[in-house]
Design a protein around this motif. Structure first.
Motif, PDB file in Angstrom:
ATOM      1  N   LEU A  39       0.830  -1.202   0.000  1.00  0.00           N
ATOM      2  CA  LEU A  39       0.000   0.000   0.000  1.00  0.00           C
ATOM      3  C   LEU A  39       0.868   1.258   0.000  1.00  0.00           C
TER       4      LEU A  39
ATOM      5  N   THR B 267       2.181   2.478  -3.306  1.00  0.00           N
ATOM      6  CA  THR B 267       1.292   3.168  -4.247  1.00  0.00           C
ATOM      7  C   THR B 267       1.250   4.669  -3.985  1.00  0.00           C
TER       8      THR B 267
ATOM      9  N   THR C 273       7.715  -4.411  -3.946  1.00  0.00           N
ATOM     10  CA  THR C 273       7.420  -3.117  -3.340  1.00  0.00           C
ATOM     11  C   THR C 273       8.649  -2.219  -3.455  1.00  0.00           C
TER      12      THR C 273
ATOM     13  N   HIS D  45     -11.039  -2.522   0.821  1.00  0.00           N
ATOM     14  CA  HIS D  45     -10.689  -2.818  -0.566  1.00  0.00           C
ATOM     15  C   HIS D  45     -11.853  -3.179  -1.473  1.00  0.00           C
TER      16      HIS D  45
ATOM     17  N   PRO E 170      -3.606  -3.589  -3.104  1.00  0.00           N
ATOM     18  CA  PRO E 170      -2.344  -3.188  -3.748  1.00  0.00           C
ATOM     19  C   PRO E 170      -1.574  -4.319  -4.408  1.00  0.00           C
TER      20      PRO E 170
ATOM     21  N   GLY F   4      -4.192  -1.003  -9.609  1.00  0.00           N
ATOM     22  CA  GLY F   4      -3.371  -1.310  -8.461  1.00  0.00           C
ATOM     23  C   GLY F   4      -1.942  -0.954  -8.764  1.00  0.00           C
ATOM     24  N   THR F   5      -0.979  -1.554  -8.056  1.00  0.00           N
ATOM     25  CA  THR F   5       0.418  -1.283  -8.346  1.00  0.00           C
ATOM     26  C   THR F   5       0.860  -2.064  -9.570  1.00  0.00           C
TER      27      THR F   5
ATOM     28  N   ASP G 230     -11.515   4.881  -5.884  1.00  0.00           N
ATOM     29  CA  ASP G 230     -10.545   4.897  -4.776  1.00  0.00           C
ATOM     30  C   ASP G 230     -10.511   6.289  -4.138  1.00  0.00           C
TER      31      ASP G 230
END
Length: 440
Positions: free
Chosen positions: A31, A34, A64, A144, A171, A184-185, A356
């Protein structure tokens, strides 16, 4: 694990992620990754009985913006000093619910305190009131799906808890993997060539199924599928090796049960490692209940949710009702996998990116903090027992890492009291909360 650095910069805002178990490290790191460039991020892991091993930590951080060298293991007693030194604008309490309840009071009482966020690394349906109570001393709870937000808001209203809930795309789901316009990522797992997708991946869940015989049944079905597809690997993906901690205790380890299953073929294997790496080689996914099912849907992989053990809060799978993904062990053996129903995905985890709102809410809190200190967060639903109960909860979360002398005494008394209460409930025919209610 390296020493945490003070990355304060006048032109940016600062987020500190405070995590405990491997799944919460993974969620918090993902998270935080992002966040836009206007925010710097750092991550600490609190010392506790569920402290991930270095291998688990590396797996959790894969994909990440963090590496193991960025992460510092910290004792809870030292967290306040770190927050005072680095003055983060926000702290993400990426912790199990009872741990949020222990940690939040040490931060929300500070002068010009940071914005406090919390949330969940996976499935939270059905939403239970206790999950709100655990997080009532945070400003924002990150969820989410539209359905999660509705159910948590309803629980908070019933409890009289005035907290904000923010919607964020899970994420772990990459930009090019979300159906119907979600986001998302970014990641590479969805870009593997079809010829590289040779594995059936079974995503193990620590809590379900509970019974040893049920787990053996799963392994036997996987073994039969493997025998029928000798050119395909069947991978039982686990989160921990023997002796490693997890968010939830796993009584019957799949690796230990392999010898029980009848005639296990060589192409049935048990592996750990980052889930994204396993999904990059997967041509289908099966599970009993796991967030991995959502990752598979995002990748448009054929997916199967086993319903042989029931569909109930205890099985942590009611959220998939209406998804079209449920099937049996017999379906697994015969390779009858599914694709998710579009109407279900829209309300469950695959909303469009324009829905979001969590980051906008966080930014508004951080901006308000720069004008006037944020107010104290009232604890409206205190647990009975006063100081002893607080010491018990702290000991429960910290285990041998608890430095408070009162903790040992409170732990002993608390275990006795817990046994008595459960015994009285059984005698009176009053059931406790279902297992799913203890998630959080």
């Amino acid at each position: 694990m390296g020493r945490i650095e003070n990355r304060a910069d006048a032109a940016t805002r600062r987020l500190l992620v405070v995590a405990d178990s491997d799944s919460y490290v993974k969620w918090g790191a993902a998270l935080a990754s992002t966040m836009p460039a206007t925010w710097t991020t750092s991550l600490v892991v609190l010392a506790s009985p569920v402290l991930p091993s270095r291998r688990q930590l590396a797996d959790a951080l894969a994909g990440t913006r963090f590496t193991t060298g960025d992460v510092h293991v910290l004792h809870l007693d030292d967290l306040g000093a770190l927050v005072d030194r680095d003055d983060p604008h926000a702290v993400l309490l990426s912790l199990r619910g009872p741990f949020v309840r222990v940690v939040a009071p040490t931060l929300e009482s500070r002068s010009n305190r940071p914005v406090l966020l919390s949330g969940f690394p996976g499935l939270t349906i059905p939403a239970v009131p206790k999950a709100v109570v655990y997080r009532e001393q945070t400003d924002l709870v990150v969820l989410h799906s539209r359905r999660e937000v509705r159910e948590f808001r309803a629980n908070a209203a019933d409890l009289g808890v005035d907290r904000r809930f923010g919607l964020a795309t899970l994420p772990f789901l990459a930009d090019d993997r979300i159906p119907a316009g979600g986001r998302g990522t970014a990641g590479d797992a969805g870009r593997a060539a079809a010829s590289d997708r040779t594995d059936l991946v079974f995503a193990a869940q620590a809590k379900v199924p509970t019974e040893r015989d049920d787990r053996v049944r799963v392994l036997e079905a996987l073994a039969e599928y493997a025998r029928r597809h000798p050119g395909q690997r069947v991978v039982v993906k686990v989160r921990a090796r023997r002796g490693e901690a997890q968010t939830h205790f796993e009584e019957h380890d799949y690796a230990d049960l392999l010898h029980v299953a009848d005639g296990v073929p060589s192409n049935l294997v048990v592996e750990d490692g980052p889930m994204a790496e396993k999904l990059a080689r997967a041509n289908a996914v099966v599970t009993v209940s796991s967030t991995t099912a959502l990752e598979a849907v995002a990748l448009r992989l054929p997916t199967l949710l086993l319903d042989d053990f029931g569909v109930s809060p205890a099985m942590i799978n009611t959220v998939f009702e209406g998804s079209g993904l449920f099937g049996s062990l017999d379906d697994l053996v015969h390779g009858r996998f599914r694709h998710a129903d579009a109407a279900w995905t829209n309300d469950n985890y695959f909303h469009g990116c324009d829905a979001d709102d969590w980051f906008g809410r966080l930014d508004a809190f951080a901006e308000a903090r720069e004008i006037v200190p944020l107010p104290r967060l009232e604890r409206r639903h205190d647990l009975a027992g006063g100081l002893l109960r607080n010491a018990y909860e702290r000991r429960r979360m910290l285990g041998s890492h608890d430095r408070e002398p009162l903790g040992a005494a409170a732990w002993g008394l608390g275990l006795v009291a817990r046994h008595v209460v459960r015994r009285l409930r059984r005698l009176q025919g009053v059931g406790g909360l279902p297992n799913a209610a203890l998630r959080g």
